[in-house]
Design a protein around this motif. Sequence first.
Motif, PDB file in Angstrom:
ATOM      1  N   TYR A 145       0.881  -1.164   0.000  1.00 57.27           N
ATOM      2  CA  TYR A 145       0.000   0.000   0.000  1.00 57.27           C
ATOM      3  C   TYR A 145       0.918   1.213   0.000  1.00 57.27           C
ATOM      4  N   ARG A 146       0.343   2.402  -0.121  1.00 60.15           N
ATOM      5  CA  ARG A 146       1.193   3.575  -0.353  1.00 60.15           C
ATOM      6  C   ARG A 146       2.209   3.805   0.762  1.00 60.15           C
ATOM      7  N   ASN A 147       1.767   3.819   2.000  1.00 61.05           N
ATOM      8  CA  ASN A 147       2.694   4.075   3.098  1.00 61.05           C
ATOM      9  C   ASN A 147       3.758   2.989   3.212  1.00 61.05           C
ATOM     10  N   TYR A 148       3.419   1.757   2.817  1.00 64.85           N
ATOM     11  CA  TYR A 148       4.412   0.690   2.846  1.00 64.85           C
ATOM     12  C   TYR A 148       5.538   0.996   1.854  1.00 64.85           C
ATOM     13  N   ASP A 190       6.314   3.977   0.577  1.00 65.58           N
ATOM     14  CA  ASP A 190       6.984   5.229   0.939  1.00 65.58           C
ATOM     15  C   ASP A 190       7.910   5.093   2.138  1.00 65.58           C
ATOM     16  N   PHE A 191       7.484   4.333   3.152  1.00 68.03           N
ATOM     17  CA  PHE A 191       8.197   4.346   4.428  1.00 68.03           C
ATOM     18  C   PHE A 191       8.897   3.037   4.791  1.00 68.03           C
ATOM     19  N   SER A 213      -5.296   7.777  -0.936  1.00 67.62           N
ATOM     20  CA  SER A 213      -4.266   6.772  -1.188  1.00 67.62           C
ATOM     21  C   SER A 213      -3.598   6.946  -2.545  1.00 67.62           C
ATOM     22  N   SER A 254       0.529  14.424  -0.983  1.00 67.76           N
ATOM     23  CA  SER A 254       0.059  14.977   0.288  1.00 67.76           C
ATOM     24  C   SER A 254      -0.639  16.318   0.133  1.00 67.76           C
ATOM     25  N   GLU A 265      -5.376   1.328   3.514  1.00 67.64           N
ATOM     26  CA  GLU A 265      -4.100   0.673   3.682  1.00 67.64           C
ATOM     27  C   GLU A 265      -4.229  -0.807   3.360  1.00 67.64           C
ATOM     28  N   THR A 310      -4.047   8.442  10.507  1.00 68.56           N
ATOM     29  CA  THR A 310      -2.818   8.935  11.114  1.00 68.56           C
ATOM     30  C   THR A 310      -2.948  10.419  11.382  1.00 68.56           C
ATOM     31  N   ASN A 344      -1.245  13.963  11.372  1.00 68.52           N
ATOM     32  CA  ASN A 344      -0.147  14.590  10.627  1.00 68.52           C
ATOM     33  C   ASN A 344      -0.132  16.094  10.857  1.00 68.52           C
TER      34      ASN A 344
END
Length: 507
Positions: free
Chosen positions: A234-237, A239-240, A441, A445, A495, A503, A505
């Motif tokens: 997923y996107r955060n996976y 990216d981070f 998603s 940002s 996610e 989250t 932010n």
Amino acid sequence: MLEIKEYKPKGTEKAINILQKAINTPNKKFLVYYDPDIDGLVAGYLAEELLKLLGKDEEVEYIINENRTHGFLIEDLEKYKDYFILAVDFGITREEIKKIVDSGIDIVSIDHHEIEDELIEYENKGYQGIVINNQYQFEPEEQRFLSGGGMVYYFMRAVLGKMTRQLDYESLAGISLLSDVRVTESLEARAFLERTFNNNSEFFQYLINLTKGEYLSSAKAQRYSGFGKLDRMYRNYVDFIFSPKFNALFRLNKGEDAIELLKINPNIVKKYMTNFELDKVKDKQNEIRDLIIEHLTGQEYSNLNVKGLTSNFSIEGDFKLSNFIGVACSKIKDNYKTTLVYKESKENYIERGSVRGLYDEVDYLSIFQSEGFNAAGHKGAFGVLDTDLSNINWESLNEKIKKAEEEVSKNLQSLKKIVKINNLSTYMNNETYKKIPEYNSFVRSQNRIYLKYTGNNYDKRLLGKLILYTVDNIKVKCFDEEITMENGYILPMIEKGGYIEYTLNRI
């Protein structure tokens, strides 16, 4: 899922002819030239897959530059006489193409960085070279978003048509879009990302297992978030987790290991799957990054942060300190100001630097070039080499950045969507707003919808580095102790497994 539309950049047919001629030439050798970042990794992997599918697996060699140096750096061209070179995700000039071809080498360059207006092609004594690039002025605007990996994917598609592992190739192109910070708001970009986020193939499960690491494999993580059952990205996976770990390999001059991991070389896989070796590589990268940040000195202007390392600052290791300038620059830029970080080779002279712009929409590259910087890369994220700082007018540079950012900011403020709510549960269960997490998603940002919570039905507790809020019975995660419910904004995103993660932010 959205259809991935047909696209055949100018020069594709000629490039295919050069390739086919090489394929049909007995004893011809092939070289794939990777660029040392994730987009270059994906592009090179797809290039090797293409040659393998054309039956040339045994004849293919590859190279990748050390110290995250971009560009065509082969000096001994005689060594590669009569080779076919497929160079991906870095720029090659008209003069370089001419020199390569004049040395008796066929070359196809596939790239997506800034380039001159006219198609670069050249032929001499039966040897040919061409540069395919979606940034030529004659290429369609809707395809400018493509990464280097995406460009190689389209070349594969033009050569082979439908492919057995097409979903994996398209999903990898989606990863390269995110890792290279490309524009992802269009439906064309979203088509790739949909495949990335929904691919549960054996190959993608391998990539997840490889990069998941110690924390996401821990009993605590499984208990609180089910990460142990992770079966798709997923996107955060990306990216981070995925991107930082592979980028750390390049910064520590382990680019060949990165390539062999993607190619599932069993010996290299065993090395990295034992004792969470990728976690250790990333930790080493972050240790050096933080050491760099600790020793930076410089000046801060209204719209520009200028930070440098003196020439006598050094670190130990079989890699250059300058490999970590970019990751340090990104870390500082996250404090919301366009940033230049550099290392001096002598007083007031940049050996190597990086710039990270605050807004994707601003052409910082042209601004810095107009002020005398030797800079190259993308408009919002690029490198600086061999630049004399004694002649730089910092106030002039800052004013140009300020003017450009103010103009963009006005447009973005009208687009930025901050919704005030006093009950998170009621709001997110409303049919009107259920699509917000999915929308968030797929976009960057500055284009996401954020929620400003004005209610008072919440509490918080600490779980290691995680600050977990419970807001109207909905779990909201926060990873920065300086962000609170009073100064933060809630971001809902789809996610893993299709569930919504919230989250906290700052924006």
